[in-house]
Scaffold this motif. Structure first.
Motif, PDB file in Angstrom:
ATOM      1  N   MET A   1       0.805  -1.188   0.000  1.00 12.95           N
ATOM      2  CA  MET A   1       0.000   0.000   0.000  1.00 12.95           C
ATOM      3  C   MET A   1       0.854   1.261   0.000  1.00 12.95           C
ATOM      4  SD  MET A   1      -3.243  -0.946   2.373  1.00 12.95           S
ATOM      5  CE  MET A   1      -4.310   0.307   1.704  1.00 12.95           C
ATOM      6  N   PHE A   2       2.066   1.208   0.549  1.00 15.50           N
ATOM      7  CA  PHE A   2       2.953   2.366   0.559  1.00 15.50           C
ATOM      8  C   PHE A   2       3.284   2.770  -0.862  1.00 15.50           C
ATOM      9  CE2 PHE A   2       5.549   5.370   2.575  1.00 15.50           C
ATOM     10  CZ  PHE A   2       6.788   5.398   1.989  1.00 15.50           C
ATOM     11  N   ARG A   3       3.475   1.807  -1.755  1.00 16.98           N
ATOM     12  CA  ARG A   3       3.767   2.144  -3.145  1.00 16.98           C
ATOM     13  C   ARG A   3       2.593   2.884  -3.768  1.00 16.98           C
ATOM     14  NH1 ARG A   3       6.402  -3.499  -3.707  1.00 16.98           N
ATOM     15  NH2 ARG A   3       8.515  -2.951  -3.174  1.00 16.98           N
ATOM     16  N   LEU A   4       1.359   2.460  -3.474  1.00 17.83           N
ATOM     17  CA  LEU A   4       0.195   3.172  -3.976  1.00 17.83           C
ATOM     18  C   LEU A   4       0.132   4.570  -3.382  1.00 17.83           C
ATOM     19  CD1 LEU A   4      -2.494   0.362  -3.831  1.00 17.83           C
ATOM     20  CD2 LEU A   4      -1.295   1.236  -5.844  1.00 17.83           C
ATOM     21  N   PHE A   5       0.435   4.664  -2.112  1.00 15.24           N
ATOM     22  CA  PHE A   5       0.451   5.951  -1.429  1.00 15.24           C
ATOM     23  C   PHE A   5       1.436   6.884  -2.115  1.00 15.24           C
ATOM     24  CE2 PHE A   5       3.360   7.894   1.753  1.00 15.24           C
ATOM     25  CZ  PHE A   5       2.621   9.017   2.048  1.00 15.24           C
ATOM     26  N   LEU A   6       2.618   6.387  -2.420  1.00 18.40           N
ATOM     27  CA  LEU A   6       3.623   7.217  -3.075  1.00 18.40           C
ATOM     28  C   LEU A   6       3.171   7.613  -4.466  1.00 18.40           C
ATOM     29  CD1 LEU A   6       6.930   5.485  -2.013  1.00 18.40           C
ATOM     30  CD2 LEU A   6       5.953   7.599  -1.173  1.00 18.40           C
ATOM     31  N   GLY A   7       2.579   6.662  -5.186  1.00 20.24           N
ATOM     32  CA  GLY A   7       2.079   6.976  -6.524  1.00 20.24           C
ATOM     33  C   GLY A   7       1.033   8.062  -6.471  1.00 20.24           C
ATOM     34  N   TRP A  21      -1.272  12.139   4.455  1.00 21.93           N
ATOM     35  CA  TRP A  21      -1.051  10.714   4.242  1.00 21.93           C
ATOM     36  C   TRP A  21      -0.398  10.136   5.482  1.00 21.93           C
ATOM     37  CZ3 TRP A  21       0.701  14.284   0.517  1.00 21.93           C
ATOM     38  CH2 TRP A  21      -0.063  14.330  -0.650  1.00 21.93           C
ATOM     39  N   THR A  22      -0.645   8.878   5.732  1.00 22.14           N
ATOM     40  CA  THR A  22      -0.007   8.209   6.867  1.00 22.14           C
ATOM     41  C   THR A  22       0.665   6.928   6.397  1.00 22.14           C
ATOM     42  OG1 THR A  22      -2.016   6.972   7.428  1.00 22.14           O
ATOM     43  CG2 THR A  22      -1.699   9.117   8.516  1.00 22.14           C
ATOM     44  N   PHE A  23       1.729   6.553   7.085  1.00 21.12           N
ATOM     45  CA  PHE A  23       2.377   5.271   6.816  1.00 21.12           C
ATOM     46  C   PHE A  23       3.108   4.810   8.060  1.00 21.12           C
ATOM     47  CE2 PHE A  23       5.567   8.412   5.574  1.00 21.12           C
ATOM     48  CZ  PHE A  23       6.762   7.893   6.059  1.00 21.12           C
ATOM     49  N   GLU A  24       3.411   3.520   8.108  1.00 20.55           N
ATOM     50  CA  GLU A  24       4.160   2.934   9.217  1.00 20.55           C
ATOM     51  C   GLU A  24       5.130   1.906   8.681  1.00 20.55           C
ATOM     52  OE1 GLU A  24       1.335   1.050  11.802  1.00 20.55           O
ATOM     53  OE2 GLU A  24       0.849  -0.495  10.351  1.00 20.55           O
ATOM     54  N   THR A  25       6.143   1.597   9.482  1.00 19.22           N
ATOM     55  CA  THR A  25       7.091   0.549   9.117  1.00 19.22           C
ATOM     56  C   THR A  25       6.436  -0.809   9.357  1.00 19.22           C
ATOM     57  OG1 THR A  25       8.054   0.625  11.330  1.00 19.22           O
ATOM     58  CG2 THR A  25       9.114   1.977   9.621  1.00 19.22           C
ATOM     59  N   GLU A  28       5.393  -1.840  12.738  1.00 19.55           N
ATOM     60  CA  GLU A  28       4.373  -0.972  13.332  1.00 19.55           C
ATOM     61  C   GLU A  28       4.922  -0.129  14.480  1.00 19.55           C
ATOM     62  OE1 GLU A  28       1.086  -3.482  14.427  1.00 19.55           O
ATOM     63  OE2 GLU A  28       0.427  -3.668  12.356  1.00 19.55           O
ATOM     64  N   ASN A  29       6.236  -0.052  14.605  1.00 16.10           N
ATOM     65  CA  ASN A  29       6.848   0.696  15.696  1.00 16.10           C
ATOM     66  C   ASN A  29       7.090   2.160  15.337  1.00 16.10           C
ATOM     67  OD1 ASN A  29       7.863   0.805  18.376  1.00 16.10           O
ATOM     68  ND2 ASN A  29       9.934   0.808  17.556  1.00 16.10           N
ATOM     69  N   ILE A  30       7.130   2.481  14.052  1.00 14.28           N
ATOM     70  CA  ILE A  30       7.333   3.860  13.611  1.00 14.28           C
ATOM     71  C   ILE A  30       6.158   4.228  12.720  1.00 14.28           C
ATOM     72  CG2 ILE A  30       8.823   5.465  12.361  1.00 14.28           C
ATOM     73  CD1 ILE A  30      11.152   3.484  12.956  1.00 14.28           C
ATOM     74  N   GLN A  31       5.482   5.310  13.071  1.00 12.39           N
ATOM     75  CA  GLN A  31       4.318   5.761  12.321  1.00 12.39           C
ATOM     76  C   GLN A  31       4.502   7.224  11.950  1.00 12.39           C
ATOM     77  OE1 GLN A  31       1.358   4.859  15.300  1.00 12.39           O
ATOM     78  NE2 GLN A  31       0.899   2.913  14.307  1.00 12.39           N
ATOM     79  N   ASP A  90      -3.048   1.564  14.666  1.00 13.05           N
ATOM     80  CA  ASP A  90      -4.072   1.248  13.667  1.00 13.05           C
ATOM     81  C   ASP A  90      -4.167   2.324  12.595  1.00 13.05           C
ATOM     82  OD1 ASP A  90      -4.890  -1.068  15.051  1.00 13.05           O
ATOM     83  OD2 ASP A  90      -6.166   0.125  16.372  1.00 13.05           O
ATOM     84  N   GLY A  91      -4.584   1.904  11.393  1.00  9.51           N
ATOM     85  CA  GLY A  91      -4.969   2.832  10.352  1.00  9.51           C
ATOM     86  C   GLY A  91      -3.869   3.429   9.505  1.00  9.51           C
ATOM     87  N   PHE A  92      -2.697   2.820   9.463  1.00  6.21           N
ATOM     88  CA  PHE A  92      -1.610   3.367   8.664  1.00  6.21           C
ATOM     89  C   PHE A  92      -1.291   2.444   7.488  1.00  6.21           C
ATOM     90  CE2 PHE A  92      -1.177   5.361  12.730  1.00  6.21           C
ATOM     91  CZ  PHE A  92      -0.604   6.594  12.494  1.00  6.21           C
ATOM     92  N   ASP A  93      -0.956   3.035   6.337  1.00  7.40           N
ATOM     93  CA  ASP A  93      -0.453   2.241   5.210  1.00  7.40           C
ATOM     94  C   ASP A  93       0.929   1.724   5.567  1.00  7.40           C
ATOM     95  OD1 ASP A  93      -2.659   2.621   3.539  1.00  7.40           O
ATOM     96  OD2 ASP A  93      -1.852   4.501   2.757  1.00  7.40           O
TER      97      ASP A  93
END
Length: 135
Positions: A1-7, A21-25, A28-31, A90-93
């Motif tokens: 999903m991160f690739r879609l987010f970047l696109g 936009w939101t993303f996590e590693t 799930e420790n870095i958001q 919760d809730g992050f790409d």
């Protein structure tokens, strides 16, 4: 999903009044949350579980959690925020390891070693469970 987010971020030539936009590693420790407007952008990343010393000394007036929240604008130095830690996972790409993304005024790379983000000035931060560093 991160690739879609970047696109989606890269294809958006003219951002709305403000896009977030939101993303996590994968751990799930870095958001992170990225905000982008027509004139500026910002990124705030939270490391939930960490060890080792903080990236910068705690200010004398900080009476809350310290060393978990990193804020950076598209130009200028990184700020560490003195605020209560949000442990919500919760809730992050997902930003899979090995992915580098450019959005707003930032470039972020996710790897098994941690997450590194830089702004247009070359300022940035590296976050992992063992090391938190600003530059």
């Amino acid at each position: 999903m991160f690739r879609l987010f970047l696109g989606a971020a890269l294809l958006s030539a003219t951002p709305a009044i403000s896009d977030v936009w939101t993303f996590e590693t994968p751990s799930e420790n870095i958001q992170c949350s990225v905000g982008e407007s027509a004139s500026s952008s910002d990124i705030q990343c939270t490391i939930i579980e960490k060890s080792g010393p903080p990236a910068m000394p705690r200010p004398a007036n900080c009476q809350s959690d310290w060393g978990h929240d990193f804020l950076m604008f598209d130009t200028g130095p990184v700020e560490i925020l003195c605020q209560p830690l949000n442990r919500n996972k919760d809730g992050f790409d997902r930003a899979e390891y090995g992915v580098t993304g450019q959005f707003g005024g930032f470039t972020c790379s996710s790897s098994t070693k941690g997450l590194e983000c830089r702004n247009l000035d070359g300022h940035g931060f590296f976050l992992s469970r063992a090391v938190q560093r600003v530059f």
